[in-house]
Write a protein that holds these residues in place. Structure first.
Motif, short mmCIF file in Angstrom:
data_model
loop_
_atom_site.label_atom_id
_atom_site.label_comp_id
_atom_site.label_asym_id
_atom_site.label_seq_id
_atom_site.Cartn_x
_atom_site.Cartn_y
_atom_site.Cartn_z
N ILE A 14 11.94 -3.85 -27.17
CA ILE A 14 11.50 -4.02 -25.83
C ILE A 14 12.43 -3.39 -25.17
N GLU A 15 14.01 -3.48 -25.71
CA GLU A 15 14.64 -2.50 -25.31
C GLU A 15 14.81 -1.49 -25.01
N ARG A 16 13.71 -0.98 -26.15
CA ARG A 16 13.59 0.58 -25.92
C ARG A 16 12.36 1.12 -24.72
N VAL A 17 12.05 -0.16 -24.15
CA VAL A 17 11.14 -0.11 -23.28
C VAL A 17 11.71 0.49 -21.56
N PRO A 18 11.89 1.95 -21.23
CA PRO A 18 12.12 2.04 -20.37
C PRO A 18 11.62 1.07 -18.80
N GLU A 19 12.88 0.22 -18.07
CA GLU A 19 12.73 -0.19 -16.70
C GLU A 19 11.36 -0.18 -16.21
N ASN A 20 12.01 1.45 -15.38
CA ASN A 20 11.15 2.55 -14.65
C ASN A 20 9.33 2.50 -15.13
N LEU A 21 8.87 2.10 -16.36
CA LEU A 21 7.97 2.39 -16.13
C LEU A 21 6.94 1.07 -16.50
N LEU A 22 8.13 -0.23 -15.91
CA LEU A 22 7.77 -1.50 -16.32
C LEU A 22 7.17 -1.80 -14.12
N ASP A 61 0.93 -0.92 -0.06
CA ASP A 61 -0.50 0.09 0.05
C ASP A 61 0.97 1.46 0.48
N VAL A 62 1.65 1.14 -1.09
CA VAL A 62 2.09 2.43 -1.03
C VAL A 62 2.76 2.97 -2.40
N ASN A 63 2.48 3.28 -2.75
CA ASN A 63 3.38 4.83 -4.64
C ASN A 63 4.55 5.34 -4.46
N THR A 64 4.75 5.06 -5.38
CA THR A 64 6.57 6.02 -6.43
C THR A 64 6.02 7.05 -6.75
N VAL A 65 6.72 8.39 -6.43
CA VAL A 65 7.03 9.21 -7.56
C VAL A 65 8.45 8.73 -7.98
N PHE A 66 8.92 8.48 -9.95
CA PHE A 66 9.78 8.24 -10.34
C PHE A 66 10.56 9.37 -10.30
N GLN A 67 12.15 9.64 -10.72
CA GLN A 67 12.99 10.67 -10.66
C GLN A 67 12.65 11.52 -12.32
N ASP A 68 12.03 10.58 -13.22
CA ASP A 68 12.21 10.34 -14.12
C ASP A 68 10.20 10.31 -14.62
N GLU A 70 14.07 11.75 -5.11
CA GLU A 70 14.72 12.97 -6.04
C GLU A 70 13.44 13.41 -7.13
N PRO A 71 12.57 14.02 -6.67
CA PRO A 71 11.16 14.06 -7.35
C PRO A 71 11.46 15.47 -8.45
N LEU A 72 12.22 16.76 -7.65
CA LEU A 72 12.42 17.76 -7.91
C LEU A 72 13.83 17.43 -9.04
N GLY A 73 14.07 17.25 -9.15
CA GLY A 73 15.62 16.62 -9.34
C GLY A 73 15.94 17.55 -11.07
N ALA A 74 14.91 16.91 -12.06
CA ALA A 74 15.05 17.59 -13.37
C ALA A 74 14.41 18.62 -14.05
N LEU A 75 14.38 19.39 -12.21
CA LEU A 75 13.53 20.97 -12.49
C LEU A 75 14.50 21.86 -12.81
N GLN A 98 5.76 16.43 -13.84
CA GLN A 98 6.33 16.11 -12.78
C GLN A 98 4.68 15.85 -11.57
N ARG A 99 3.48 17.09 -12.14
CA ARG A 99 2.63 16.97 -11.00
C ARG A 99 1.14 15.52 -11.72
N VAL A 100 1.62 15.37 -12.46
CA VAL A 100 1.17 14.64 -13.31
C VAL A 100 1.54 12.89 -12.49
N ALA A 101 2.87 13.16 -12.75
CA ALA A 101 3.19 11.59 -11.54
C ALA A 101 2.86 11.98 -10.07
N LEU A 102 2.60 13.42 -10.03
CA LEU A 102 2.29 13.18 -8.18
C LEU A 102 0.58 12.50 -8.11
N ALA A 103 0.05 13.13 -9.52
CA ALA A 103 -1.51 12.52 -9.40
C ALA A 103 -2.03 11.59 -9.13
N ARG A 104 -0.76 10.31 -10.15
CA ARG A 104 -0.88 9.30 -10.44
C ARG A 104 -1.16 8.13 -9.34
#
Lengths: 339, 319
Positions: free
Chosen positions: B213-221, A77-84, A160-165, A141-147
């Protein structure tokens, strides 16, 4: 009340590399908790262990008091906001946000309503039909947060959700994230290498170094009373003195640190001040404050921070001058050596 | 400390200003011209040899073949296309199409796991091994491989022996007794032909899927699993849609190669013409080049329709 996330002697080794080494942590329910450290310190691995993308070599991870060390990500029951952000490029923004509800079998009308509410919450109402590729970095970033938030997780992991901003957007998002967290009351576990970010947003911060947690404390405590040499140097700017020099100035064998804002030129003589001679080698203007670098015996550089008010530089030494600097003894913080 | 000598740079500059350097500068400043110079030869080759011959083929399919004189005249007619719809000819098209579809589906199902393993798990020497293993059969002569298969599939061949050892002779007999796919033996059945086609074209399916498949980023999965999707859902909702351009590319290879092949239908399987063998017969022994051309247009049209359908289904959205 049991902790939201608990690490009990958790290690993750890759061959001979100890990415995470015997970590004990307790993240309280509803707090904004940051994992701070340089790259390779183990903070992101710890987050991946909580998310379930990686499994501990040894030790246990508990989520709300229940052992979860071996559960797959889709049963936590956890969700992640990814760096990219990791938004699905072949889906619209709305489909991205409602993905978590869809795979759980929520009906179409409900998940549309919830997803739109989540998009409104991050100020992206009306963007549902766009593709992630048509959005700016801040919007993604916001979409990832909402998702992540649409699933109402009890713990939100942010890598590191803000690293690319860029800087302006990052500061704005920091404020928004913090107020969102306060409003929702969800536990945030926030991974960052930016100590300013960690200090300004968090209720508590864990400082990581070489796979271990060096200190867990509130930002104020962390800054005012760092426990180890590493924490003193990594959180804020500090003059860390060790060895012979430290012994002479403090009278004990332990290393200590002094914040630059406590160091002054020409300190008053007396037992309540420590003082040392040196030579001013550089002055850097940083807007509100200026930073002075003084080279003392042994070649070590000590920093002073002085407010750069108009005319404040009058009467101060110039680069190349011999100077005497010092600080109140009360400003010295004894440290434990770091690995 | 003496200042670094700008003298040497100044001396080297003019002495190197040879014509080749002037040419480099000229080309660097005029990017479009350079591009045109580089592209002209391949474009000419492509335009004349590929597109030109295709257009000639299309034109030829509208020419008239006189059954009595056996001569081709450039009088325009739709008779060849009308003839395609005759039951005997439509049969050929449908038979070929059925085989091409089955081979493509089977190749996709077989290729995906291999491609997935190659793209996601294999590293270092294992990856190299898989690349070579997939491509090695393509280095051997295609005719030799097909002849080898006729031996493998024949009665008393290794496959019969193996199935016998496994106690599956009954299952084989049953499969061969089925209409359409069956026959007197594996080497004379459509089932056997299907096996050979699938064997021969499989690499053309594996490699594009692997690249996709190689072009699908791991983090999407990971994101999919994180949002609560079980592995099957992640495959259907994320991995497959994102790898679909590769599947489509691979299926164009297997599909069109099967549609156009005229050797395997001659060597393996029952009598009954394929588009390829039909074209071979028409233009070779009969000399009805217009009808052969009309037959050849069929696969081109089918592939065009297939691509349009794939596009409509969103197969290229992830590109």
């Amino acid at each position: 009340m049991s902790a939201a996330v608990e690490f009990q002697g958790v290690s993750r080794h890759y061959g001979s590399v100890r990415a995470v080494d015997a970590v004990d942590l307790e993240i309280r329910d509803g707090e904004f908790f940051s994992m701070l450290g340089p790259s390779g310190s183990g903070k992101t691995t710890c987050l991946r262990l909580v998310a379930g993308f990686d499994l501990p070599t040894s030790g246990r991870i508990l989520l709300h008091g229940v052992e979860a060390s071996r559960l797959p990500p889709y049963e936590r029951d956890v969700n992640t906001v990814f760096q990219d952000y990791a938004l699905f490029p072949h889906m619209s923004v709305l489909e991205n946000v409602s993905y978590g509800l869809m795979v759980k079998g929520v009906d179409r009308a409900t998940r549309r309503r919830e997803a739109e509410a989540a998009l409104d919450m991050v100020a992206l109402g009306g963007f549902g039909d766009r593709r992630p590729g048509q959005l700016s970095g801040g919007q993604r970033q916001r979409v990832a947060l909402a998702r992540a938030l649409v699933n109402r997780p009890r713990v939100l992991l942010l890598d590191e959700p803000l690293g690319a901003l860029d800087l302006k957007l990052r500061e704005q998002m920091q404020v928004e994230l913090k107020s969102l967290q306060r409003r929702l009351g969800i536990t945030f576990v926030y991974v960052t290498h930016d100590q300013g970010e960690a200090l300004s947003m968090s209720d508590r911060v864990a400082v990581f170094h070489q796979g271990r947690v060096e200190q867990v404390d509130t930002p104020r405590e962390l800054y005012a009373r760092p426990r180890t040499v590493f924490v003193a140097g990594f959180v804020g700017t500090a003059n860390v003195l060790e060895g012979e020099l430290a012994r002479r100035l403090s009278g004990t064998d332990r290393p200590f640190s002094v914040r630059p804002e406590h160091v002054r030129f020409a300190p008053p003589a007396g037992a309540d001040h420590a003082a040392i001679d040196g030579r001013l080698v550089d002055v850097q203007f940083h807007g509100a404050a200026s930073r002075y670098e003084v080279e003392v015996e042994g070649g070590q550089l000590l920093h002073l921070s002085l407010p750069s008010l108009d005319g404040a530089e009058r009467g101060l030494p110039r680069v190349g001058d011999a100077v005497r600097i010092g600080w109140p003894r009360g400003a010295m913080i004894a440290l434990e050596p770091s690995a | 400390m003496a200042p670094p000598a700008p003298v040497t740079a100044a001396a080297a500059g003019p002495s190197r200003a040879r014509p080749s350097r002037a040419l480099s500068t000229f080309l660097y400043r005029r990017g479009t011209l350079t591009l045109l110079l580089l592209l002209a030869p391949p474009l000419l080759w492509f335009g004349v040899v590929y597109v030109g011959s295709l257009l000639a083929l299309l034109a030829e399919s509208f020419h008239t073949f006189d059954d009595f004189t056996m001569a081709v005249t450039p009088d325009l007619t739709l008779a060849n296309y009308r003839a395609l719809l005759e039951p005997a000819n439509a049969d050929v098209v449908l038979r070929t199409l059925g085989m091409a579809t089955s081979v493509t589906l089977a190749s996709a199902v077989l290729a995906f796991p291999v491609a997935y393993y190659m793209a996601r798990y294999a590293t270092g020497w294992k990856k190299g091994f898989f690349y070579i293993a997939v491509m090695l059969p393509m280095w051997a002569s295609y005719i030799v491989k097909v002849y080898a298969w006729t031996v493998i599939l024949s009665k008393g061949g290794v496959l019969y022996w193996l199935l016998g050892k496994l106690g599956l002779t009954g299952a084989l007999e049953w499969a061969l007794s089925l209409p359409v796919v069956g026959g007197t033996s594996l080497s004379t059945s459509s089932l056997g032909r299907f096996l050979v086609f699938t064997y021969v074209w499989l690499p053309f399916m594996i490699l594009p899927i692997q690249a996709a498949i190689e072009r699908v980023p791991e983090n999407l999965l990971q994101a999919s699993a994180d949002l609560g999707a079980r592995p099957g859902q992640t495959f259907r909702r994320v991995l497959l849609p994102l790898a679909l351009p590769g599947v489509v590319a691979g299926s164009i290879f297997t599909f069109s190669l099967t549609l156009g092949d005229f050797i395997i239908p001659q060597l393996v399987g029952p009598s009954g013409l394929f588009i390829g063998t039909m074209v071979y017969t028409l233009q070779g022994s009969i000399g009805n080049v217009p009808m052969a051309a009309a037959f050849t247009v069929v696969p081109v049209a089918i592939i065009a329709l297939y691509l349009a359908a794939a596009r409509r289904l969103g197969a290229f959205d992830a590109l």
